[in-house]
Design an enzyme around this catalytic site. Structure first.
Site, PDB file in Angstrom:
ATOM      1  CG  ASP A 218      -9.598  -1.291  -3.142  1.00  0.00           C
ATOM      2  OD1 ASP A 218      -8.690  -0.475  -3.402  1.00  0.00           O
ATOM      3  OD2 ASP A 218     -10.794  -1.067  -3.419  1.00  0.00           O
TER       4      ASP A 218
ATOM      5  CB  THR B  19      -0.958   0.032   1.212  1.00  0.00           C
ATOM      6  OG1 THR B  19      -1.685   1.277   1.187  1.00  0.00           O
ATOM      7  CG2 THR B  19      -0.251  -0.087   2.542  1.00  0.00           C
TER       8      THR B  19
ATOM      9  CG  PHE C  78      -6.374   6.444   7.829  1.00  0.00           C
ATOM     10  CD1 PHE C  78      -6.310   5.295   8.599  1.00  0.00           C
ATOM     11  CD2 PHE C  78      -6.713   6.319   6.487  1.00  0.00           C
ATOM     12  CE1 PHE C  78      -6.597   4.050   8.045  1.00  0.00           C
ATOM     13  CE2 PHE C  78      -7.005   5.082   5.923  1.00  0.00           C
ATOM     14  CZ  PHE C  78      -6.944   3.942   6.711  1.00  0.00           C
ATOM     15  N   GLY C  79      -8.388   9.098   7.254  1.00  0.00           N
ATOM     16  CA  GLY C  79      -9.508   9.136   6.303  1.00  0.00           C
ATOM     17  C   GLY C  79     -10.809   9.628   6.924  1.00  0.00           C
TER      18      GLY C  79
ATOM     19  CE  LYS D  70      -9.718   2.248  11.875  1.00  0.00           C
ATOM     20  NZ  LYS D  70      -9.043   3.165  10.967  1.00  0.00           N
TER      21      LYS D  70
HETATM   22  P1  ITT Z   1      -3.450   2.035  -1.672  1.00  0.00           P
HETATM   23  O1  ITT Z   1      -4.367   1.795  -2.845  1.00  0.00           O
HETATM   24  O2  ITT Z   1      -2.055   2.359  -2.068  1.00  0.00           O
HETATM   25  O3  ITT Z   1      -3.517   0.925  -0.663  1.00  0.00           O
HETATM   26  P2  ITT Z   1      -5.401   4.088  -1.008  1.00  0.00           P
HETATM   27  O4  ITT Z   1      -5.565   5.038   0.142  1.00  0.00           O
HETATM   28  O5  ITT Z   1      -5.561   4.658  -2.392  1.00  0.00           O
HETATM   29  O6  ITT Z   1      -3.972   3.356  -0.878  1.00  0.00           O
HETATM   30  P3  ITT Z   1      -7.842   2.581  -1.329  1.00  0.00           P
HETATM   31  O7  ITT Z   1      -7.937   2.807  -2.794  1.00  0.00           O
HETATM   32  O8  ITT Z   1      -8.168   1.217  -0.784  1.00  0.00           O
HETATM   33  O9  ITT Z   1      -6.382   2.894  -0.790  1.00  0.00           O
HETATM   34  O10 ITT Z   1      -8.773   3.672  -0.610  1.00  0.00           O
HETATM   35  C1  ITT Z   1      -9.045   3.548   0.734  1.00  0.00           C
HETATM   36  C2  ITT Z   1      -9.712   4.829   1.229  1.00  0.00           C
HETATM   37  O11 ITT Z   1     -10.877   4.506   1.979  1.00  0.00           O
HETATM   38  C3  ITT Z   1      -8.783   5.569   2.178  1.00  0.00           C
HETATM   39  O12 ITT Z   1      -7.943   6.479   1.479  1.00  0.00           O
HETATM   40  C4  ITT Z   1      -9.786   6.258   3.115  1.00  0.00           C
HETATM   41  O13 ITT Z   1     -10.285   7.419   2.506  1.00  0.00           O
HETATM   42  C5  ITT Z   1     -10.911   5.223   3.188  1.00  0.00           C
HETATM   43  N1  ITT Z   1     -10.673   4.292   4.293  1.00  0.00           N
HETATM   44  C6  ITT Z   1     -10.333   2.974   4.201  1.00  0.00           C
HETATM   45  N2  ITT Z   1     -10.140   2.434   5.401  1.00  0.00           N
HETATM   46  C7  ITT Z   1     -10.355   3.418   6.296  1.00  0.00           C
HETATM   47  C8  ITT Z   1     -10.291   3.479   7.701  1.00  0.00           C
HETATM   48  O14 ITT Z   1      -9.912   2.437   8.428  1.00  0.00           O
HETATM   49  N3  ITT Z   1     -10.576   4.646   8.286  1.00  0.00           N
HETATM   50  C9  ITT Z   1     -10.931   5.731   7.566  1.00  0.00           C
HETATM   51  N4  ITT Z   1     -10.988   5.766   6.232  1.00  0.00           N
HETATM   52  C10 ITT Z   1     -10.703   4.608   5.589  1.00  0.00           C
END
Ligand code: ITT
Length: 209
Positions: free
Chosen positions: A76, A8, A159-160, A182
């Site tokens: 993902d 990732t 995060f996110g 978590k």
């Molecule tokens: P990689 O593809 O390189 O792994 P990415 O961030 O682009 O990194 P994804 O395409 O799987 O990964 O998108 C995941 C998104 O979903 C992430 O950037 C967050 O916005 C959200 N997300 C996933 N898991 C989360 C969590 O545990 N807490 C908060 N937001 C989350």
């Protein structure tokens, strides 16, 4: 010793994956060495054009396994909001645009939910993890956590979308939880624990050299 890449580019996700896997190590430290994507600079990111979490996880796992020659785990994941017909879904990372960060994504999410009452703000995080050897999917697993989207951002962990994801059983957002808590209840925690059980079988069986 089997080297396995945690593929990732998202540093927060990488940290969580490592923390979860270290919790469930259970005596396998001697046979697995985890590798990070940052140890393999210069590999361009794949285009994530799958329509499901599973297809994107497979795409990423195969892609990085082929380029590094290592067994590779990709994750993902994303947020599905019922009142938004499952959005942002597979577009969670780039909901407000290709270069958008968490702040812009959260702002857009809250704007889109304006006027939607709490009872109709049900949502879930979903995670699919895939282990690939570059040719085949050796193992895969999923996890989900159910919650509700709140307007006010609460908490600094995670995060996110975590500051807006209310988890009713604990009466807090996933950004207010400690990391170990978590990982106990999260989509990623569940998915990786399930994958880890399969991995134990794969490495123990001798079927896969
Ligand atoms: P990689 O593809 O390189 O792994 P990415 O961030 O682009 O990194 P994804 O395409 O799987 O990964 O998108 C995941 C998104 O979903 C992430 O950037 C967050 O916005 C959200 N997300 C996933 N898991 C989360 C969590 O545990 N807490 C908060 N937001 C989350």
């Amino acid at each position: 010793m089997r080297e396995i890449l945690l593929a990732t580019g998202n540093q927060d996700k990488a940290r969580e994956m490592e923390e979860i896997l270290s919790i469930v190590e259970a005596g396998m430290e001697a046979i697995i060495r985890w590798r990070r994507l940052s140890e393999y600079p210069g590999i361009a990111e794949p285009v994530e054009d799958g329509r499901t979490f599973r297809s994107n996880a497979e795409l990423k796992a195969h892609y990085y396994a082929r380029r590094t020659g290592l067994w590779t785990i990709a994750d993902d994941s994303g947020l599905e909001v019922d009142a938004l017909a499952g959005e942002p879904g597979v577009r969670s990372a780039r909901y407000a645009g290709e270069k958008a960060g968490a702040r812009a994504n959260n702002l857009l999410l809250i704007q889109k939910l304006a006027g939607v009452p709490p009872a109709r703000r049900s949502a879930r995080f979903r995670c699919v993890v895939v282990l690939s050897d570059g040719l085949r999917c050796l193992a895969s697993a999923e996890g989900t956590i159910e919650g509700r989207i709140i307007d006010e951002a609460r908490g600094c962990n995670g995060f996110g979308y975590d500051p807006h994801f209310w988890y009713e059983p604990d009466g807090m957002t996933t950004a207010e939880m400690t990391s170990p808590r978590k990982h106990e209840v999260s989509h990623r925690g569940q998915a990786l624990k399930r994958l880890r059980e399969q991995l134990g079988g794969l490495l123990g069986s001798g079927e896969v050299a």
